[in-house]
Design an enzyme around this catalytic site. Sequence first.
Site, PDB file in Angstrom:
ATOM      1  N   VAL A  93     -15.455   8.883  -9.231  1.00 39.39           N
ATOM      2  CA  VAL A  93     -15.541   8.849 -10.670  1.00 39.39           C
ATOM      3  C   VAL A  93     -15.341   7.273 -11.072  1.00 39.39           C
ATOM      4  O   VAL A  93     -15.367   7.190 -12.482  1.00 39.39           O
ATOM      5  CB  VAL A  93     -14.219   9.621 -11.198  1.00 39.39           C
ATOM      6  N   HIS A 109     -19.105  13.969  -9.445  1.00 37.40           N
ATOM      7  CA  HIS A 109     -17.777  14.591  -9.900  1.00 37.40           C
ATOM      8  C   HIS A 109     -17.252  13.926 -11.186  1.00 37.40           C
ATOM      9  O   HIS A 109     -16.267  13.811 -11.502  1.00 37.40           O
ATOM     10  CB  HIS A 109     -16.655  14.164  -8.851  1.00 37.40           C
ATOM     11  N   GLY A 175     -17.394   6.662   3.731  1.00 37.84           N
ATOM     12  CA  GLY A 175     -16.024   6.939   3.024  1.00 37.84           C
ATOM     13  C   GLY A 175     -15.699   8.310   2.364  1.00 37.84           C
ATOM     14  O   GLY A 175     -15.102   8.267   1.483  1.00 37.84           O
ATOM     15  N   ASN A 201     -17.384   5.475   8.222  1.00 36.76           N
ATOM     16  CA  ASN A 201     -16.155   5.849   7.633  1.00 36.76           C
ATOM     17  C   ASN A 201     -15.025   5.233   8.552  1.00 36.76           C
ATOM     18  O   ASN A 201     -15.349   4.712   9.793  1.00 36.76           O
ATOM     19  CB  ASN A 201     -16.011   7.524   7.832  1.00 36.76           C
TER      20      ASN A 201
HETATM   21  P1  OAD Z   1     -10.882  11.704   0.818  1.00 41.67           P
HETATM   22  O1  OAD Z   1      -9.418  11.141   0.342  1.00 41.67           O
HETATM   23  O2  OAD Z   1     -10.911  13.110   1.089  1.00 41.67           O
HETATM   24  O3  OAD Z   1     -11.608  11.180   2.097  1.00 41.67           O
HETATM   25  C1  OAD Z   1     -11.574   9.523   2.033  1.00 41.67           C
HETATM   26  C2  OAD Z   1     -12.253   9.174   3.604  1.00 41.67           C
HETATM   27  O4  OAD Z   1     -12.393   7.739   3.529  1.00 41.67           O
HETATM   28  C3  OAD Z   1     -11.388   9.584   4.640  1.00 41.67           C
HETATM   29  O5  OAD Z   1     -12.206  10.175   5.579  1.00 41.67           O
HETATM   30  C4  OAD Z   1     -10.948   8.226   5.051  1.00 41.67           C
HETATM   31  O6  OAD Z   1     -10.869   8.053   6.686  1.00 41.67           O
HETATM   32  C5  OAD Z   1     -12.027   7.280   4.581  1.00 41.67           C
HETATM   33  N1  OAD Z   1     -11.535   5.744   4.575  1.00 41.67           N
HETATM   34  C6  OAD Z   1     -10.179   5.305   3.637  1.00 41.67           C
HETATM   35  N2  OAD Z   1     -10.316   4.206   3.723  1.00 41.67           N
HETATM   36  C7  OAD Z   1     -11.407   3.672   4.119  1.00 41.67           C
HETATM   37  C8  OAD Z   1     -12.077   2.428   4.189  1.00 41.67           C
HETATM   38  N3  OAD Z   1     -11.603   1.308   3.909  1.00 41.67           N
HETATM   39  N4  OAD Z   1     -13.504   2.209   4.591  1.00 41.67           N
HETATM   40  C9  OAD Z   1     -14.264   3.462   5.030  1.00 41.67           C
HETATM   41  N5  OAD Z   1     -13.549   4.477   4.761  1.00 41.67           N
HETATM   42  C10 OAD Z   1     -12.128   4.720   4.324  1.00 41.67           C
HETATM   43  O7  OAD Z   1     -11.995  11.366  -0.435  1.00 41.67           O
HETATM   44  P2  OAD Z   1     -13.205  11.988  -0.727  1.00 41.67           P
HETATM   45  O8  OAD Z   1     -13.793  12.708   0.571  1.00 41.67           O
HETATM   46  O9  OAD Z   1     -14.046  11.174  -1.622  1.00 41.67           O
HETATM   47  O10 OAD Z   1     -12.898  15.420  -6.060  1.00 41.67           O
HETATM   48  O11 OAD Z   1     -12.786  13.365  -1.666  1.00 41.67           O
HETATM   49  C11 OAD Z   1     -13.618  14.063  -2.168  1.00 41.67           C
HETATM   50  C12 OAD Z   1     -13.315  14.808  -3.300  1.00 41.67           C
HETATM   51  O12 OAD Z   1     -11.999  15.408  -3.058  1.00 41.67           O
HETATM   52  C13 OAD Z   1     -13.077  13.540  -4.499  1.00 41.67           C
HETATM   53  O13 OAD Z   1     -14.151  13.313  -5.077  1.00 41.67           O
HETATM   54  C14 OAD Z   1     -12.059  14.454  -5.316  1.00 41.67           C
HETATM   55  C15 OAD Z   1     -11.194  14.979  -4.419  1.00 41.67           C
HETATM   56  O14 OAD Z   1     -10.310  16.219  -5.000  1.00 41.67           O
HETATM   57  C16 OAD Z   1     -12.498  15.724  -7.402  1.00 41.67           C
HETATM   58  O15 OAD Z   1     -11.410  15.039  -7.771  1.00 41.67           O
HETATM   59  C17 OAD Z   1     -13.222  16.826  -8.067  1.00 41.67           C
END
Ligand code: OAD
Length: 233
Positions: A93, A109, A175, A201
Amino acid sequence: MKHVVVLTGAGISAESGLGTFRDKGGLWARYDPMTLATPEAFARDPALVQAFYDARRRNLLDAAPNAAHAALVRLDKELADRGGRLTLVTQNVDDLHERAGSRSVLHMHGELLKARCLACRAVSPWRADITPVDRCPVCGVGGLRPHVVWFGEMPLGMDAIEAALADADLFVAIGTSGSVYPAAGFVAAARRHGARTCELNLEPSDTAGLFEERHHGPATAVVPTWVEATLAG
Ligand code: OAD
């Protein structure tokens, strides 16, 4: 390579100082999303929900895009110069893709820097806290909510995203933990339609096994390196 579809998640913005959700110390590791990110939570305690998003909005205004956001701008421009195209879909967002220079971003989202009217549903730019006395700039009547998709609500732009996945030559997830649908299902959809697939990732995601190519490490390192290699190849 004609059409590249990129899906980004919170990990691409982590090094810009925005928290992820499911990592150790992440937002959903500290708070219960059912009390903060559902329509029912907003109906029950709007002040609590608004305060959560107000804090995230302030944090975002202090953040800046990083080298991974910038590398996707380069990919977009260089693909276009070669007659190809990039579709950039984000679960984030934040507006860091736009501030880095991306021209067209599908925010499935929603967007934290927009507010939605509870009466007429108009979406307006919004950078301040949302308070109970704020009125909709369009109809002047309604109260406002953050323009974000909550659990139980329909993600935005799904028709355009599904069309892009059906047309993609390459699908890249950056990510994202691969734990929230429908985004977690995009890799399987892209494969069904014949696209190659790649995950960038920090560590293997929940859906890592579905990707043909995988590069693990911080986004500011792996994304520019991957863009360089993709454009060279
Ligand atoms: P997550 O917090 O579930 O996952 C983040 C991912 O990024 C993880 O797999 C980490 O290993 C990886 N990560 C962390 N730091 C990193 C870095 N420096 N470089 C690369 N990767 C890194 O977040 P999302 O998958 O985006 O939705 O979550 C999906 C949705 O869940 C969000 O959009 C949100 C949440 O609930 C809503 O709010 C509707």
